[in-house]
Structures are given as C-alpha cells and as structure tokens.
Design an enzyme around this catalytic site. Structure first.
Site, PDB file in Angstrom:
ATOM      1  N   ASP A  78       0.870  -1.175   0.000  1.00  0.00           N
ATOM      2  CA  ASP A  78       0.000   0.000   0.000  1.00  0.00           C
ATOM      3  C   ASP A  78       0.910   1.230   0.000  1.00  0.00           C
ATOM      4  OD1 ASP A  78      -2.102  -1.747   0.286  1.00  0.00           O
ATOM      5  OD2 ASP A  78      -2.742  -1.019   2.249  1.00  0.00           O
ATOM      6  N   HIS A 135       5.091  -7.309   0.211  1.00  0.00           N
ATOM      7  CA  HIS A 135       4.748  -8.614  -0.340  1.00  0.00           C
ATOM      8  C   HIS A 135       5.329  -8.772  -1.745  1.00  0.00           C
ATOM      9  CE1 HIS A 135       1.564  -9.693   2.747  1.00  0.00           C
ATOM     10  NE2 HIS A 135       1.831  -8.415   3.029  1.00  0.00           N
ATOM     11  N   SER A 241       8.776   3.988   4.672  1.00  0.00           N
ATOM     12  CA  SER A 241       9.856   4.264   3.750  1.00  0.00           C
ATOM     13  C   SER A 241       9.408   4.036   2.321  1.00  0.00           C
ATOM     14  CB  SER A 241      11.079   3.418   4.088  1.00  0.00           C
ATOM     15  OG  SER A 241      12.218   3.936   3.439  1.00  0.00           O
TER      16      SER A 241
END
Length: 279
Positions: A78, A135, A241
């Site tokens: 995200d 992921h 980050s």
C-alpha cells in the site's frame, strides 16, 4: 541532524513496552493519520504492547485480495507511486531533474546491475498511515540479499524532489530474485526515523547500521531454497519508507494505464502486464 542517532532512539522507544503510554501514543497516531483499523486483525490501540507491533500490524484475512493472474504482477505494498518507467542508459528517474543509477541503487556492483540495464523500474512511497508489510509482486526464488550502508534522509515526495541520488544514498536492503520471466530486485530503502528493516527469511537486517556492504547468497533449488508465491510477505518496515523494484528487459510489457506518479497503490491489485511473448 544526527539522523542515525535519532532514528535508533525512536526505534528503541517504538520497541518499548510502556503500558498506557504506548496505548495513548498509538491512539493519537491512529487519529492523526486517519488509519482504518477496521481492516486490521487487531483493531484497538490497547491490543498492541509496542508501537512497532502496531505499525507493522497484520491485516484481517480478506482485507487485501491478491490478483491470481499469472500474466500480471501486483502491487507489493500500500502506498503511492513516486516514479516508474524505463531504465535508460542505466538511469532511473527520482524526480523532475533528478536521476540515479541502477548500479548505485543495487550496491555499486556492475555485475549485479547488468541484468536490469534497459529494463523497467517502479518506486512506491509508503506514508505513515499505510500498511507496512511488503509482499511479492510475483512468484520468485531468492538468490541474493545485499545490505548497503548509507544516509537516512527522509524519503517523502518533497525530499525526493530536492536531494540528489536519494534512494542510492540512503541505507537499504536489496533482495535479488529469480523468476520464470527474468530477474527481479526489490530494494527496501531506509529513511529518517525508520527504526528497522526486516525480511521474512533473515529477520532484522538493520539496525545496527553497518559501514560495509554485506552480501548473502541463497541456493536456487533444493530443500534450502527460499521461494515465494505471488502475494507472500517478504519484509516489513518499522516506520515508513520506500520500495524500489527493478525488472529485467522484456519482463513487463506495460504498467497499468491508470498508474503513474501520485497514484495510490493497494497491495494485491494489478500493477503491470508480463511480457509472455518474450518468454
């Protein structure tokens, strides 16, 4: 500012179990950033004994659906797209007027960077409100991990527009994977107040910060090979980050037509089409 010292101090505080104070800080953070706790597995501030556990919170099952099309890659996190596009003459776009080299990004070794020359790249920024587990965008086998020491500049969009070679200067962890379509590199970039970068196979890589580049090699097959399916978790940031991914030539035919700088990304949704004609 002593960015490393401040970041490590914040990291110690974020890892501390401070009871009601931890709960209060988490509650304030949720309110300040408008975090949707309905999609988290644990939903109340009091459910977390440290700020780090809250920040790297697990999502409720079904909160993200991983696209299962073998002809696509999905968003790994995200966040929001910072830049994406072609690697031209060994250069990636950081922001208008600023480029940086794929060789520097991946640790300075030309042999490591060579497969990505002429390929494509994607840079996604994770804001404080975002889910902070990373992921896999496609099925892959881990081949190498590289720790690269560096600065801890902020990586927000404003900094990216003003600090040359930002992503190639900050401390980072580079993971190189083999896929059926070619090589994939995922670079987890550290930043100011990022308390830790972790991977699922090795745990905490930093801190402590190092002064030298370190490399770890992994078997490509056999019982000890580290393999991932599309959507599997591969790492996490304790405080936010950026993730930069690089792809070999003829691996991606095109990014999603509606994806570009500033586009909000959602883990698991289609990001790009694979170039199956080249395989």
């Amino acid at each position: 500012m002593p960015k490393h010292a401040i970041s490590r101090l914040v990291g110690k505080l974020a890892a501390a179990k401070m009871g009601w104070l931890t709960t209060k800080l988490i509650s304030m953070f949720i309110k300040a950033y408008g975090i949707n706790m309905n999609e988290a597995k644990l939903k109340k501030a009091s459910d977390f004994d440290t700020f780090n556990n809250f920040f790297t919170r697990e999502l409720e099952e079904g909160a993200r659906i991983i696209d299962n099309d073998e002809n696509t890659i999905c968003y790994p996190v995200d966040g929001a797209i910072s830049q994406q596009g072609d690697i031209i003459d060994g250069q990636l776009i950081q922001a208008k007027g600023f480029n940086y080299s794929v060789t520097s990004l991946l640790g300075g070794d030309e042999k490591t960077a060579a497969p990505f020359q002429g390929g494509k790249f994607s840079c996604i920024y994770l804001a404080p409100k975002d889910y902070h587990r990373i992921h896999m965008p496609m099925a892959a086998t881990l081949r190498e991990m590289i720790y690269v020491p560096g600065e801890l500049f902020s990586v927000n969009p404003l900094t990216a527009q003003n600090v040359p070679d930002l992503f190639a200067r900050n401390e980072r962890v580079v993971a190189i994977f083999d896929t059926e379509m070619g090589e994939l590199a995922m670079v987890l970039v550290g930043a100011t107040i990022v308390a830790s970068i972790e991977t699922t196979w090795a745990g905490t890589i930093t801190p402590p910060a190092g002064k030298d580049i370190f490399r770890w090699q992994y078997p490509k097959d056999g019982a000890d090979a580290i393999t991932f399916e599309k959507g599997d978790e591969m790492g996490r940031f304790k405080l936010g980050s950026t993730v930069v991914s690089t792809f070999t030539p003829n691996m991606i035919s095109e990014f999603a037509t509606d994806a570009g700088p500033g586009t909000v990304t959602r883990l698991g949704e289609i990001y790009a089409a694979l170039d199956k004609s080249a395989s």
